[in-house]
Motif scaffolding. Sequence first.
Motif, PDB file in Angstrom:
ATOM      1  N   ALA A  72       0.834  -1.200   0.000  1.00 40.97           N
ATOM      2  CA  ALA A  72       0.000   0.000   0.000  1.00 40.97           C
ATOM      3  C   ALA A  72       0.867   1.247   0.000  1.00 40.97           C
ATOM      4  O   ALA A  72       1.880   1.311   0.692  1.00 40.97           O
ATOM      5  CB  ALA A  72      -0.915   0.012   1.222  1.00 40.97           C
ATOM      6  N   GLY A  73       0.459   2.213  -0.782  1.00 39.76           N
ATOM      7  CA  GLY A  73       1.110   3.511  -0.817  1.00 39.76           C
ATOM      8  C   GLY A  73       0.036   4.582  -0.846  1.00 39.76           C
ATOM      9  O   GLY A  73      -1.149   4.284  -0.850  1.00 39.76           O
ATOM     10  N   GLN A  74       0.433   5.838  -0.885  1.00 39.59           N
ATOM     11  CA  GLN A  74      -0.556   6.914  -0.902  1.00 39.59           C
ATOM     12  C   GLN A  74      -1.259   7.029  -2.248  1.00 39.59           C
ATOM     13  O   GLN A  74      -2.381   7.502  -2.316  1.00 39.59           O
ATOM     14  CB  GLN A  74       0.099   8.245  -0.541  1.00 39.59           C
ATOM     15  CG  GLN A  74       0.483   8.308   0.913  1.00 39.59           C
ATOM     16  CD  GLN A  74       0.892   9.704   1.327  1.00 39.59           C
ATOM     17  OE1 GLN A  74       0.712  10.672   0.591  1.00 39.59           O
ATOM     18  NE2 GLN A  74       1.444   9.823   2.511  1.00 39.59           N
ATOM     19  N   THR A  75      -0.605   6.574  -3.316  1.00 43.46           N
ATOM     20  CA  THR A  75      -1.214   6.716  -4.642  1.00 43.46           C
ATOM     21  C   THR A  75      -1.427   5.399  -5.358  1.00 43.46           C
ATOM     22  O   THR A  75      -1.929   5.384  -6.470  1.00 43.46           O
ATOM     23  CB  THR A  75      -0.351   7.628  -5.535  1.00 43.46           C
ATOM     24  OG1 THR A  75       0.958   7.056  -5.644  1.00 43.46           O
ATOM     25  CG2 THR A  75      -0.270   9.026  -4.977  1.00 43.46           C
ATOM     26  N   GLN A  76      -1.039   4.282  -4.749  1.00 44.04           N
ATOM     27  CA  GLN A  76      -1.281   2.990  -5.387  1.00 44.04           C
ATOM     28  C   GLN A  76      -1.455   1.890  -4.351  1.00 44.04           C
ATOM     29  O   GLN A  76      -0.923   1.967  -3.253  1.00 44.04           O
ATOM     30  CB  GLN A  76      -0.177   2.611  -6.370  1.00 44.04           C
ATOM     31  CG  GLN A  76       1.175   2.361  -5.774  1.00 44.04           C
ATOM     32  CD  GLN A  76       2.044   3.585  -5.745  1.00 44.04           C
ATOM     33  OE1 GLN A  76       1.857   4.480  -6.542  1.00 44.04           O
ATOM     34  NE2 GLN A  76       2.975   3.641  -4.836  1.00 44.04           N
ATOM     35  N   LEU A  77      -2.221   0.890  -4.731  1.00 40.13           N
ATOM     36  CA  LEU A  77      -2.425  -0.303  -3.917  1.00 40.13           C
ATOM     37  C   LEU A  77      -2.182  -1.507  -4.803  1.00 40.13           C
ATOM     38  O   LEU A  77      -2.738  -1.591  -5.894  1.00 40.13           O
ATOM     39  CB  LEU A  77      -3.868  -0.384  -3.404  1.00 40.13           C
ATOM     40  CG  LEU A  77      -4.343   0.591  -2.346  1.00 40.13           C
ATOM     41  CD1 LEU A  77      -5.838   0.423  -2.138  1.00 40.13           C
ATOM     42  CD2 LEU A  77      -3.603   0.372  -1.049  1.00 40.13           C
ATOM     43  N   LEU A  78      -1.374  -2.436  -4.339  1.00 42.60           N
ATOM     44  CA  LEU A  78      -1.213  -3.710  -5.023  1.00 42.60           C
ATOM     45  C   LEU A  78      -1.990  -4.718  -4.197  1.00 42.60           C
ATOM     46  O   LEU A  78      -1.680  -4.931  -3.025  1.00 42.60           O
ATOM     47  CB  LEU A  78       0.265  -4.104  -5.118  1.00 42.60           C
ATOM     48  CG  LEU A  78       0.571  -5.500  -5.667  1.00 42.60           C
ATOM     49  CD1 LEU A  78       0.056  -5.658  -7.098  1.00 42.60           C
ATOM     50  CD2 LEU A  78       2.056  -5.790  -5.594  1.00 42.60           C
ATOM     51  N   ILE A  79      -3.041  -5.285  -4.785  1.00 41.71           N
ATOM     52  CA  ILE A  79      -3.864  -6.215  -4.021  1.00 41.71           C
ATOM     53  C   ILE A  79      -4.037  -7.520  -4.784  1.00 41.71           C
ATOM     54  O   ILE A  79      -3.864  -7.582  -5.993  1.00 41.71           O
ATOM     55  CB  ILE A  79      -5.242  -5.637  -3.641  1.00 41.71           C
ATOM     56  CG1 ILE A  79      -6.132  -5.470  -4.854  1.00 41.71           C
ATOM     57  CG2 ILE A  79      -5.117  -4.330  -2.906  1.00 41.71           C
ATOM     58  CD1 ILE A  79      -7.556  -5.151  -4.496  1.00 41.71           C
ATOM     59  N   ASN A  80      -4.366  -8.538  -4.038  1.00 37.04           N
ATOM     60  CA  ASN A  80      -4.731  -9.826  -4.588  1.00 37.04           C
ATOM     61  C   ASN A  80      -6.262  -9.801  -4.678  1.00 37.04           C
ATOM     62  O   ASN A  80      -6.942 -10.013  -3.675  1.00 37.04           O
ATOM     63  CB  ASN A  80      -4.238 -10.929  -3.655  1.00 37.04           C
ATOM     64  CG  ASN A  80      -3.955 -12.199  -4.384  1.00 37.04           C
ATOM     65  OD1 ASN A  80      -3.745 -12.200  -5.585  1.00 37.04           O
ATOM     66  ND2 ASN A  80      -3.932 -13.289  -3.659  1.00 37.04           N
TER      67      ASN A  80
END
Length: 123
Positions: A72-80
């Motif tokens: 998780a970041g302020q401008t992107q999320l990497l999710i499953n």
Amino acid sequence: MEPVQIAILILQILLNTYGQDYNPEIDWFILHDKEEKIVFLGDFKGVDEVVICDNKFYDRCGLKNKQRIILAGQTQLLINLDPYPFKIPERIYVHTLDKGKPTRSKGYEMRMGFVYDRVYRLK
């Protein structure tokens, strides 16, 4: 460089730093009943949970499925992204939560069976 390319590069550096073996690529997937890794771009400051459900309003959701956030970041999320138990051609709504409370009044709509980019801007 395009903003999407910059986001991917940042994610690759972070993932390599933290030992993850996933290498995100910009390609397409069909949202169906198996897990897919996807990068969501948007404003995610304070987001600590991602939930998909069957209603655009979080407090009216019947079926809910909490998603696993990989990074998780302020401008992107990497999710499953795991859309179970939803089936084609149902609509699902992606809700972002901060300490259990929705960060927006309405969730982001996606449709089961549609083709999406692995890097997807939530707007």
